[in-house]
Write a protein that holds these residues in place. Structure first.
Motif: not given
Length: 311
Positions: A100-104, A106-113, A228-230, A295-305
């Motif tokens: 999936p690329t949805e969260y990737l 979103a993640w790279v939108r902020f990661w370079f700042e 979780a990250t995978w 589940d907690f790790m996945i949901e937290t990373l998704q929320d951050i993204a």
């Protein structure tokens, strides 16, 4: 062993093991077993085809030599799964890019700042502290086994840590506050179970039971974090706390969400009881399962993204 392109080897219908300190593969010819050496120092990748098996000892030797090991179909293609190694952590990941690329995205939108990456790191720390308080204070099983911490003391530590982290001007300051918090949590755990003198040893150098159990349990957390990250399609190099250039940094970030909450208390409890490694491991696995840590790790990373990336 078929050598492809100099440093790439392909094996099938054999066993890979350690024999006399060397990594070898074994083939059967009639009633005889023939052993052949694998030159791991000159091998970059080793592909295992149909009818192959490999021992844990062989995997460790290949990992230390920096050899990528992959399981594949006949002739070496397609590649189904391959090892990924960071420091002392070794796991297998599927090598398909159909993720999936949805969260990737979103993640790279902020990661370079830098400022937004810092905001993401603070959001991760808020989730970590809330999760820790929940499991240290509301876990009746933990309290019943002798890990009952004073609520007011813990709240005071967490409130001060959260205030310092929220005002952190950069990631370096945030990491310093995280280290200070961890020392306080170790001190509280030692006092709670009556462990005595304790100094946290790094990179597996500690000989006492608590240090050994902490190392063992942390590796379990790293495995879950890598999963979780995978699952949500985030490359392990896109760290928000452990540095932009650290290999697998995002795995360590995600593992921080649960290590202090679940692994730390169990390590000291098991050390005080004189438990074996397997007993401690089983207790950790049960705690991680009951707390729905993955589940907690996945949901937290998704929320951050989504929250930082879409802001």
């Amino acid at each position: 062993m078929v050598v492809i392109g100099g440093n790439l080897g392909y094996l099938e219908h054999c066993r890979v093991l350690v024999n006399g300190g060397r990594v070898e593969y074994v083939t059967d010819e009639g009633h005889r077993s023939l052993y052949w050496n694998i030159p791991i120092a000159n091998t970059t990748s080793l592909l295992l085809g149909t009818g192959t098996s490999i021992t844990q000892a062989a995997m460790h030797e290949l990992a230390k030599a920096g050899v990528l090991v992959g399981f594949c179909g006949g002739g070496g293609t397609p590649l189904f799964s391959a090892t990924e190694r960071d420091t002392d952590i070794l796991w297998f990941s599927p090598q398909s890019e159909y993720r999936p690329t949805e969260y990737l995205q979103a993640w790279v939108r902020f990661w370079f700042e830098e400022s937004r990456r810092l905001a993401a790191a603070k959001m991760l720390q808020r989730a970590r502290l809330a999760y820790l308080r929940k499991h240290w204070m509301d876990n009746r099983s933990l309290a019943g086994r002798g890990f009952a911490v004073p609520a007011e003391t813990l709240d005071g530590i967490l409130i001060r840590a959260l205030a310092s982290m929220e005002s952190a001007p950069d990631v370096t300051f945030l990491l310093t506050e995280e280290a200070r918090l961890t020392k306080q949590l170790f001190k509280m755990a030692v006092q709670t179970v009556g462990y005595g003198e304790f100094t946290r040893a790094k990179r597996g150098t500690g000989a006492d039971p608590a240090n050994r159990f902490l190392d063992h349990g942390n590796y379990l957390a790293y495995g879950l974090a890598a999963t979780a990250t995978w699952v949500i399609g985030l490359p392990h190099g896109l760290a928000i706390l452990h540095g932009k250039t650290r290999r697998g940094g995002l795995v360590f970030d995600a593992a921080d969400l649960i290590k202090d909450a679940l692994i730390l208390p169990q390590a000291f409890l098991s050390a005080m009881r004189g438990e074996e490694e397997q007993t401690f491991r089983n207790a950790c696995v049960d705690a991680l399962t009951q707390a729905e840590a993955l589940d907690f790790m996945i949901e937290t990373l998704q929320d951050i993204a989504l929250n930082i990336g879409e802001a």
